[in-house]
Enzyme design. Structure first.
Site, mmCIF file in Angstrom:
data_model
loop_
_atom_site.group_PDB
_atom_site.id
_atom_site.type_symbol
_atom_site.label_atom_id
_atom_site.label_comp_id
_atom_site.label_asym_id
_atom_site.label_seq_id
_atom_site.Cartn_x
_atom_site.Cartn_y
_atom_site.Cartn_z
ATOM 1 N N TYR A 61 83.815 135.522 9.804
ATOM 2 C CA TYR A 61 82.313 136.219 10.208
ATOM 3 C C TYR A 61 81.236 135.133 9.635
ATOM 4 O O TYR A 61 80.291 134.906 10.300
ATOM 5 C CB TYR A 61 82.264 137.283 9.085
ATOM 6 C CG TYR A 61 81.120 138.217 9.510
ATOM 7 C CD1 TYR A 61 80.670 138.686 10.679
ATOM 8 C CD2 TYR A 61 80.263 138.518 8.329
ATOM 9 C CE1 TYR A 61 79.578 139.584 10.651
ATOM 10 C CE2 TYR A 61 78.982 139.427 8.437
ATOM 11 C CZ TYR A 61 78.821 139.710 9.592
ATOM 12 O OH TYR A 61 77.636 140.807 9.706
ATOM 13 N N GLY A 64 74.208 145.583 21.961
ATOM 14 C CA GLY A 64 74.989 146.138 20.834
ATOM 15 C C GLY A 64 74.340 147.576 20.406
ATOM 16 O O GLY A 64 74.284 148.176 19.306
ATOM 17 N N GLN A 85 76.032 150.305 14.785
ATOM 18 C CA GLN A 85 75.587 150.907 13.797
ATOM 19 C C GLN A 85 73.896 150.578 13.653
ATOM 20 O O GLN A 85 73.096 151.393 13.329
ATOM 21 C CB GLN A 85 76.147 150.183 12.477
ATOM 22 C CG GLN A 85 75.959 151.095 11.166
ATOM 23 C CD GLN A 85 75.830 150.209 9.956
ATOM 24 O OE1 GLN A 85 75.897 148.764 9.878
ATOM 25 N NE2 GLN A 85 75.849 150.767 8.900
HETATM 26 C C1 AKB Z 1 79.881 143.471 6.857
HETATM 27 O O1 AKB Z 1 80.111 143.759 5.547
HETATM 28 O O2 AKB Z 1 80.603 142.696 7.389
HETATM 29 C C2 AKB Z 1 78.593 143.531 6.913
HETATM 30 C C3 AKB Z 1 77.455 142.319 6.570
HETATM 31 C C4 AKB Z 1 77.082 142.419 5.164
HETATM 32 O O3 AKB Z 1 77.052 141.621 7.499
HETATM 33 N N1 AKB Z 1 77.995 144.847 6.752
#
Ligand code: AKB
Length: 320
Positions: free
Chosen positions: A143, A9, A13
């Site tokens: 996530y 990666g 970022q």
């Molecule tokens: C996101 O907003 O998905 C990331 C995180 C807080 O992991 N920046």
């Protein structure tokens, strides 16, 4: 001892800045950067080895680890929260299958591994203020599901096979170098660009949404310091809470107005990202990181805003 470092990666970022910081500290040829499809910057490409691979492909990762005799892997390739919510299958593939491949290769070739987790690993049943290091983790975003899975896989590979796995739970990260993409905390980067370009910003989170945040130099410091820490001191190896500040969009806008008085913020809430943000902590307790490896951030909201505006105005060639 194998000392070569692999960064996955590397065009992302965190990766784009961490790769350069690692090259500066350990030498350009010591750090092998790998990306997926996105074009790397000239700086990244010309300062040391760079290869394109697919991190979910075991054979492709293995070829690189063998070719360069890798000893340390910073595994940063991941899909962020908003994008993950729109494409859960892709998020599972990249975020979980990717770390599973990296851990298995680390076991086979005796590599240590750094992996970022996130505030996204927490959910609505987690205590919101002063979120403890060890607490309830029942995230409701895809996530978050992938981040908890990653934390547990890293714990498993350490306990079962003795792989030297380490990691932090990053808050929202803010940088003027490489923009984030597909995250819920991205507003805190976009706002600086818009403040300089348009003197106004329409925020997709509500004005009172409080989240932990960190300036990129601190995020880079956290990763490198944790990987250099004395292993016997690390009780929480894979998911140290780390934070530097917490604020709401309204508070950040107020800080920017100190430098750009005509700046105005307005709100147009995106229900998906708002829902994700509402399920995350307001402020994490990062005392375990401080106690176990000396974590201490250098930037708060004021110092970060001054530095962001100074560097972005140079990059965009816009004075304020
Ligand atoms: C996101 O907003 O998905 C990331 C995180 C807080 O992991 N920046």
């Amino acid at each position: 001892m194998k000392t070569k470092i692999l960064v996955t990666g590397a065009v992302g970022q965190i990766g784009s800045e961490l790769t350069m910081a690692l090259r500066k500290r350990y030498g350009n040829d010591q750090v092998i950067a790998v990306g997926h499809r996105k074009k790397p910057s000239e700086e990244l490409l010309n300062s040391g080895p760079f290869e394109f691979i697919e991190v979910t492909n075991y054979d492709e990762v293995e070829v690189i680890v063998k070719k360069y005799d890798i000893g340390i892997i910073y595994h940063l390739a991941a899909i962020l929260s908003a994008l993950a919510e729109n494409n859960p299958q892709l998020a599972w593939k990249v975020n979980v299958e990717g770390i599973a491949v990296v851990l298995e290769i680390a076991r086979k070739y005796n590599c240590s591994v750094f992996t970022p987790s996130s505030i996204g690993a927490f959910g609505p049943s987690t205590p919101k203020d002063g979120t403890p290091q060890d607490t309830i983790q029942r995230p409701t975003s895809m996530y978050g599901v992938t981040k908890v899975s990653g934390e547990l896989l890293c714990d498993y590979y350490h306990l079962k096979y003795g792989v030297d796995t380490r990691g932090v739970r990053y808050p929202g990260l803010i940088s003027y170098v490489t923009p984030a993409g597909g995250g819920t905390t991205d507003y805190a980067v976009d706002i600086y660009y818009k403040a300089l370009e348009d003197k106004k910003y329409e925020c997709f989170l509500s004005k009172e949404t409080r989240l932990d945040m960190m300036y990129m130099p601190d995020a880079i410091k956290a990763a490198m310091d944790l990987m250099e820490a004395e292993p016997s001191k690390l009780k929480h190896r894979n998911a140290f809470n780390v934070t530097a500040m917490n604020f709401t969009p309204e508070e950040l806008a107020k800080e920017i107005k100190k430098f750009i008085p005509e700046f105005e913020i307005s709100y147009n809430i995106d229900p998906i990202r708002q829902g994700i943000a509402d399920s995350w902590p307001n402020s994490m307790d990062d005392s375990a990181a401080t106690e176990e490896w000396g974590w201490s951030p250098d930037y708060g909201i004021e110092k970060m805003t001054e530095d962001m505006l100074k560097n972005l105005s140079k990059k965009l060639n816009i004075s304020y």
